[in-house]
Motif scaffolding. Structure first.
Motif, PDB file in Angstrom:
ATOM      1  N   MET A  46       0.829  -1.215   0.000  1.00 53.02           N
ATOM      2  CA  MET A  46       0.000   0.000   0.000  1.00 53.02           C
ATOM      3  C   MET A  46       0.862   1.263   0.000  1.00 53.02           C
ATOM      4  O   MET A  46       0.524   2.247  -0.644  1.00 53.02           O
ATOM      5  CB  MET A  46      -0.913   0.021   1.232  1.00 53.02           C
ATOM      6  N   PHE A  47       1.967   1.225   0.748  1.00 49.93           N
ATOM      7  CA  PHE A  47       2.763   2.443   0.900  1.00 49.93           C
ATOM      8  C   PHE A  47       3.862   2.592  -0.146  1.00 49.93           C
ATOM      9  O   PHE A  47       4.522   3.637  -0.199  1.00 49.93           O
ATOM     10  CB  PHE A  47       3.357   2.528   2.316  1.00 49.93           C
ATOM     11  N   THR A  48       4.100   1.545  -0.936  1.00 48.76           N
ATOM     12  CA  THR A  48       5.111   1.705  -1.991  1.00 48.76           C
ATOM     13  C   THR A  48       4.475   1.668  -3.367  1.00 48.76           C
ATOM     14  O   THR A  48       4.897   2.378  -4.267  1.00 48.76           O
ATOM     15  CB  THR A  48       6.198   0.616  -1.922  1.00 48.76           C
ATOM     16  N   ASP A  69       5.346   8.990  -4.935  1.00 52.43           N
ATOM     17  CA  ASP A  69       6.335  10.000  -4.532  1.00 52.43           C
ATOM     18  C   ASP A  69       7.617   9.323  -4.059  1.00 52.43           C
ATOM     19  O   ASP A  69       8.726   9.760  -4.376  1.00 52.43           O
ATOM     20  CB  ASP A  69       5.790  10.861  -3.387  1.00 52.43           C
ATOM     21  N   LEU A  70       7.437   8.268  -3.275  1.00 52.52           N
ATOM     22  CA  LEU A  70       8.601   7.549  -2.748  1.00 52.52           C
ATOM     23  C   LEU A  70       9.385   6.922  -3.902  1.00 52.52           C
ATOM     24  O   LEU A  70      10.615   7.034  -3.975  1.00 52.52           O
ATOM     25  CB  LEU A  70       8.139   6.464  -1.761  1.00 52.52           C
ATOM     26  N   ARG A  71       8.647   6.274  -4.809  1.00 57.53           N
ATOM     27  CA  ARG A  71       9.337   5.640  -5.953  1.00 57.53           C
ATOM     28  C   ARG A  71      10.055   6.695  -6.775  1.00 57.53           C
ATOM     29  O   ARG A  71      11.152   6.470  -7.288  1.00 57.53           O
ATOM     30  CB  ARG A  71       8.329   4.876  -6.832  1.00 57.53           C
ATOM     31  N   ARG A  72       9.439   7.879  -6.896  1.00 59.68           N
ATOM     32  CA  ARG A  72      10.044   8.942  -7.705  1.00 59.68           C
ATOM     33  C   ARG A  72      11.411   9.337  -7.131  1.00 59.68           C
ATOM     34  O   ARG A  72      12.374   9.542  -7.870  1.00 59.68           O
ATOM     35  CB  ARG A  72       9.103  10.161  -7.722  1.00 59.68           C
ATOM     36  N   LEU A 132       9.195   3.207 -11.667  1.00 59.68           N
ATOM     37  CA  LEU A 132       8.511   4.442 -11.277  1.00 59.68           C
ATOM     38  C   LEU A 132       7.036   4.405 -11.678  1.00 59.68           C
ATOM     39  O   LEU A 132       6.154   4.728 -10.889  1.00 59.68           O
ATOM     40  CB  LEU A 132       9.197   5.654 -11.934  1.00 59.68           C
ATOM     41  N   VAL A 133       6.785   3.979 -12.914  1.00 61.45           N
ATOM     42  CA  VAL A 133       5.423   4.100 -13.441  1.00 61.45           C
ATOM     43  C   VAL A 133       4.528   2.957 -12.970  1.00 61.45           C
ATOM     44  O   VAL A 133       3.403   3.192 -12.531  1.00 61.45           O
ATOM     45  CB  VAL A 133       5.444   4.167 -14.986  1.00 61.45           C
ATOM     46  N   VAL A 134       5.017   1.718 -13.045  1.00 57.71           N
ATOM     47  CA  VAL A 134       4.117   0.602 -12.729  1.00 57.71           C
ATOM     48  C   VAL A 134       4.469  -0.131 -11.443  1.00 57.71           C
ATOM     49  O   VAL A 134       3.692  -0.955 -10.958  1.00 57.71           O
ATOM     50  CB  VAL A 134       4.018  -0.425 -13.893  1.00 57.71           C
ATOM     51  N   GLY A 135       5.642   0.142 -10.861  1.00 54.14           N
ATOM     52  CA  GLY A 135       5.943  -0.415  -9.542  1.00 54.14           C
ATOM     53  C   GLY A 135       6.668  -1.736  -9.545  1.00 54.14           C
ATOM     54  O   GLY A 135       7.040  -2.226  -8.491  1.00 54.14           O
ATOM     55  N   ASN A 136       6.867  -2.379 -10.709  1.00 51.66           N
ATOM     56  CA  ASN A 136       7.670  -3.612 -10.675  1.00 51.66           C
ATOM     57  C   ASN A 136       9.017  -3.381 -11.350  1.00 51.66           C
ATOM     58  O   ASN A 136       9.217  -2.368 -12.024  1.00 51.66           O
ATOM     59  CB  ASN A 136       6.933  -4.792 -11.308  1.00 51.66           C
ATOM     60  N   ARG A 137       9.929  -4.327 -11.131  1.00 49.25           N
ATOM     61  CA  ARG A 137      11.285  -4.138 -11.650  1.00 49.25           C
ATOM     62  C   ARG A 137      11.587  -5.169 -12.734  1.00 49.25           C
ATOM     63  O   ARG A 137      11.870  -6.326 -12.412  1.00 49.25           O
ATOM     64  CB  ARG A 137      12.298  -4.302 -10.516  1.00 49.25           C
ATOM     65  N   PRO A 138      11.501  -4.763 -13.989  1.00 46.33           N
ATOM     66  CA  PRO A 138      11.828  -5.716 -15.060  1.00 46.33           C
ATOM     67  C   PRO A 138      13.346  -5.816 -15.204  1.00 46.33           C
ATOM     68  O   PRO A 138      14.062  -4.927 -14.742  1.00 46.33           O
ATOM     69  CB  PRO A 138      11.223  -5.054 -16.299  1.00 46.33           C
ATOM     70  N   ASP A 139      13.851  -6.880 -15.828  1.00 49.01           N
ATOM     71  CA  ASP A 139      15.281  -6.963 -16.128  1.00 49.01           C
ATOM     72  C   ASP A 139      15.451  -6.750 -17.623  1.00 49.01           C
ATOM     73  O   ASP A 139      15.203  -7.651 -18.414  1.00 49.01           O
ATOM     74  CB  ASP A 139      15.838  -8.331 -15.709  1.00 49.01           C
TER      75      ASP A 139
END
Lengths: 252, 219
Positions: free
Chosen positions: A234-236, B78-81, B209-216
């Motif tokens: 939720m927070f990330t 914001d945090l991911r940014r 940043l945009v979708v929240g997962n980390r592709p390789d």
């Protein structure tokens, strides 16, 4: 994920014509902390209060749907509310100790539920005060008024009081919002300890507190449950944009 | 919204500094390659001299990121940014160092004539420069498709690098006198290949940043 402690099914709460909580179905895992967040008036406190029928006391309040705790739908009018509230403790925003000694604040509940033996009551009082990390601070003045304690100590006394009747679930409505940062940290640490034995539901306006102490977070808005997921997720990386906007302070 | 004004200004500053770093890195690589192709040592020295400024921007980004985390308690996007800005600035700083490494090769070759005209290296550099520009654009526009394009471009750079190494091995075997220069040119190939990898990392950061997962994307 831990076993389910209790759940709601299509729970709605009305104040007269106004629907404050809209058909909410939620699972609460056993021995985890669930944080309810959302702007003022979103229905989270109303929802919390309906988990131990505290809304019964409000004129014009009506509940639809079900709250299942230990194989029992507590919304059933036949439910014994006194024994229900023994199972589900409640801690409020402002510490509200009884106008009694520290000892009597804790012994009151067990005594009400039939425990009379002094030794047994002594044991319960000490146990509850130890669980709330108050014992060392107050063991030499148990006969002093609970109101003589500091705000943070009073709140821990209220938590100890709620533990004395051996609940399974603790409901907390902004339990640290009236406390200073050190007392707040103590309450948060205490919640981390208590979840080893109890399922905890906490309403908080402090987003960082929700992030720090809860395992799961539910975002309420206008009476709806918008999103409910693991707190870290939720927070990330919340799934809903409105959750992101609320958490980021864009509204609310 | 008024309560977020300082925070939004901070986030904008982070973005501006990243764009500036990207522009400087792209210019550094272009300059280093110009210097190599024309064997112009003074141009190469300019590239080396410019690197500390790039490092300073990275430090400013780190300081601002730390300040925003400490004062604004960012969450969700914001945090991911902010996390992504710190990561991208570190990638860009390394790309700047690698461009400097190319320029230093020119200084080591000073006074020599190249034993062959450069073909694959300029091609690798051209693709890598486009990757730098597009990776930063994908960040600014939050364009996931453009971020994913980094993987394809990186494959092209890798293929050219393999080709270059193969050619260098053959030439060195044929003529041991050129080994010193061929080794240095092979290093240049390696530096540019690494630059493309970092641009691909930026693409990965943009997806996060945009979708929240980390592709390789660097496979």
């Amino acid at each position: 994920m831990n076993e389910q402690a209790f759940y709601t099914k299509d729970l709605s709460v009305y104040y007269g014509e106004k629907q404050a909580v809209k058909k909410i179905s939620m699972d609460f895992p056993d021995r985890q902390v669930v944080a309810l967040i959302g702007p003022s008036g979103c229905g989270k406190s109303t929802f919390l209060r309906s988990l131990n029928r505290m809304n019964d006391l409000i004129a014009g309040c009506r509940i639809e749907g079900e709250v299942w705790i230990g194989g029992q739908n507590i919304c059933d009018p036949a439910t014994d509310v006194v024994s229900l509230r023994q199972k589900i403790g409640m801690v409020w925003q402002r510490p509200n100790p009884f106008h009694k000694s520290i000892y009597e604040n804790i012994a009151f509940g067990p005594r009400y539920h039939g425990i009379r033996g002094r030794k047994e009551l002594d044991r319960i009082v000490e146990d509850c005060l130890r669980k709330t990390a108050l014992w060392d601070e107050v063991k030499d003045r148990l006969d002093q008024s609970g109101l003589a304690l500091s705000g943070g100590q009073q709140q821990r006394l209220c938590i100890a009081r709620s533990l004395a009747v051996k609940p399974r679930i603790l409901l907390m409505d902004e339990p640290a919002s009236a406390l200073d940062p050190v007392s707040t940290a103590k309450i948060e640490e205490l919640i981390g300890e208590l979840k080893k034995e109890y399922s905890i539901v906490i309403v908080t306006h402090n987003m960082q507190q929700a992030a720090r102490i809860s395992d799961r977070t539910a975002f309420f808005f206008l009476g709806d449950l918008v999103e409910y997921d693991d707190t870290q997720k939720m927070f990330t990386n919340p799934s809903r944009k409105s959750t992101d906007d609320y958490l980021s302070g864009r509204f609310g | 919204m008024v309560t977020r004004r300082d925070f939004d200004i901070g986030l904008e500053q982070l973005q501006k500094m990243l764009v500036e770093m990207g522009e400087r890195v792209e210019r550094a690589l272009a300059g280093a390659m110009d210097a190599l192709e024309s064997m112009n040592a003074s141009e190469a020295r300019e590239i080396v001299k410019g690197d500390p400024e790039l490092n300073q921007i990275e430090e400013r980004i780190a300081d601002l990121g730390a300040k925003l985390i400490a004062t604004q308690q960012p969450v969700a996007k914001d945090l991911r940014r902010i996390l992504v800005a710190l990561k991208i600035s570190s990638d860009l700083e390394r790309m700047g160092d690698l461009s400097v490494d190319v320029a230093k090769v020119v200084l080591r070759l000073e006074g020599q004539t190249l034993f062959k005209p450069l073909l694959d290296l300029p091609r690798m550099a051209a693709i890598s420069r486009t990757m730098i520009v597009e990776s930063i654009r994908s960040y600014v526009d939050e364009n996931v498709d453009l971020a994913y394009k980094m993987a394809k471009d990186d494959d092209q750079v890798d293929a050219l690098y393999s080709q270059l190494m193969h050619e260098m091995f053959l030439l060195m075997a044929e003529n041991p006198k050129i080994v010193g220069q061929a080794m240095l040119l092979s290093f240049v190939g390696r530096y540019i290949e690494r630059i493309a990898d970092h641009a691909t990392n930026i693409g990965e950061s943009v997806v996060f940043l945009v979708v929240g997962n980390r592709p390789d994307l660097n496979q």
